[in-house]
Design an enzyme around this catalytic site. Sequence first.
Site, PDB file in Angstrom:
ATOM      1  N   MET A   1      -8.584  -8.037  -7.457  1.00 40.23           N
ATOM      2  CA  MET A   1      -9.692  -8.962  -7.453  1.00 40.23           C
ATOM      3  C   MET A   1     -10.953  -8.380  -6.784  1.00 40.23           C
ATOM      4  SD  MET A   1      -8.042 -12.682  -6.967  1.00 40.23           S
ATOM      5  CE  MET A   1      -6.630 -12.955  -7.695  1.00 40.23           C
TER       6      MET A   1
ATOM      7  N   ASP B   1      -3.339 -10.962  -2.010  1.00 42.20           N
ATOM      8  CA  ASP B   1      -4.131 -10.153  -3.012  1.00 42.20           C
ATOM      9  C   ASP B   1      -4.392  -8.929  -2.317  1.00 42.20           C
ATOM     10  OD1 ASP B   1      -5.632  -9.423  -5.064  1.00 42.20           O
ATOM     11  OD2 ASP B   1      -7.316 -10.720  -4.477  1.00 42.20           O
ATOM     12  N   LEU B   2      -3.601  -8.158  -1.815  1.00 40.63           N
ATOM     13  CA  LEU B   2      -3.872  -6.938  -1.219  1.00 40.63           C
ATOM     14  C   LEU B   2      -3.798  -5.877  -2.432  1.00 40.63           C
ATOM     15  CD1 LEU B   2      -1.587  -7.230   2.085  1.00 40.63           C
ATOM     16  CD2 LEU B   2      -4.125  -7.518   1.857  1.00 40.63           C
ATOM     17  N   GLU B   3      -5.115  -5.043  -2.446  1.00 43.93           N
ATOM     18  CA  GLU B   3      -4.818  -4.066  -3.536  1.00 43.93           C
ATOM     19  C   GLU B   3      -5.029  -2.507  -3.045  1.00 43.93           C
ATOM     20  OE1 GLU B   3      -8.333  -5.295  -6.108  1.00 43.93           O
ATOM     21  OE2 GLU B   3      -7.549  -7.431  -5.912  1.00 43.93           O
ATOM     22  N   ASN B   4      -4.779  -2.475  -1.754  1.00 43.70           N
ATOM     23  CA  ASN B   4      -4.705  -1.178  -1.265  1.00 43.70           C
ATOM     24  C   ASN B   4      -3.531  -0.698  -0.589  1.00 43.70           C
ATOM     25  OD1 ASN B   4      -7.889  -0.428  -1.784  1.00 43.70           O
ATOM     26  ND2 ASN B   4      -8.085  -2.477  -0.498  1.00 43.70           N
TER      27      ASN B   4
END
Length: 340
Positions: free
Chosen positions: A1, A165-168
């Site tokens: 997101m 919502d960790l995208e890294n």
Amino acid sequence: MPARLPATLAAAVLTSAGIVGTGTAQASGTRSATPAASSAPAAAPTAAVPRHAVTGYWQNFDNGATVQKLKDVDDAYDIIAVSFADATGRPGEVTFRLDPAVGYGSTDEFKADIKAKQAAGKSVILSVGGEKGAVSVNDAASAQNFADSVSGLMDEYGFNGVDIDLENGLNSTYMTQALKSVHDRHGDVVVTMAPQTIDMQSPQNEYFKTALGIKDFLTAVNMQYYNSGSMNGCDGKVYAQGTVDFLTALACIQLEGGLDPSQVGIGVPASARAAGGGYVAPSVVNAALDCLTRGSNCGSFKPSRTYPGLRGAMTWSTNWDAANGDAFASQVGAHVHGLP
């Protein structure tokens, strides 16, 4: 997101089959964080999560979408993920502060809105991460910092739980440890996750391993079926985003990879403006829900069995949905609540 930018969605949701308060297999700065919670569970009210639920991210910032207070969020949303918690100077620790742009006159007003939503049967949780979120939980110390700060924020604001919502990047060993610690202190915690598609291609991926590691209390995984590009489905074929097959064939990986249907939701953008790619009309989301739960309205991919306990759907964001006439809330929301 997205973090605080207009493109990308993100988000999370849900809990066990039936009406329950917890999830079960059945069913950036240097701000100081909230003090660690005591070992006693929070006294905050616990909203029941329906068998089939709609999750929406609420933006604690203004990026061009409709600015809302929590009380303005459409009633169709069963789980509201407040976006986002911020990293502090301590590894794993997070904090939360209201952005003046959303119009709250005081923190007490915000807390009152949380309580009002809970009184209406909704769950309000705190989302950690987003597109730009830089929260790292990769050792025992940072796992403890994460658990202490999340538990403290739940106690302070009355949040029902947390969305990951960790995208890294994510370390399954220590994120699992952190979330189990939060659950130990708040047994009725609502835990959702919003991984990217690449993170859920195999049960061996770190995000997937985390979901399986907390399966006994995980509420739902609402994978982001957007900003993705083409991906493999559970049948080994490649599917392009923005289609009903993309939604169903990728959900099938999670459904056949160890998660209970009650722990799987479909995450999509609320409008074409909400993400860089992957937007689908509400009718396409509804067709995918029908395909997975009833075996009808499928595209070229049809699962070998149905999953009537599927949790539901998620969108980024309630703000972008409001800017789009609340089409997701009214059309997908009604459809989710009418599932078998």
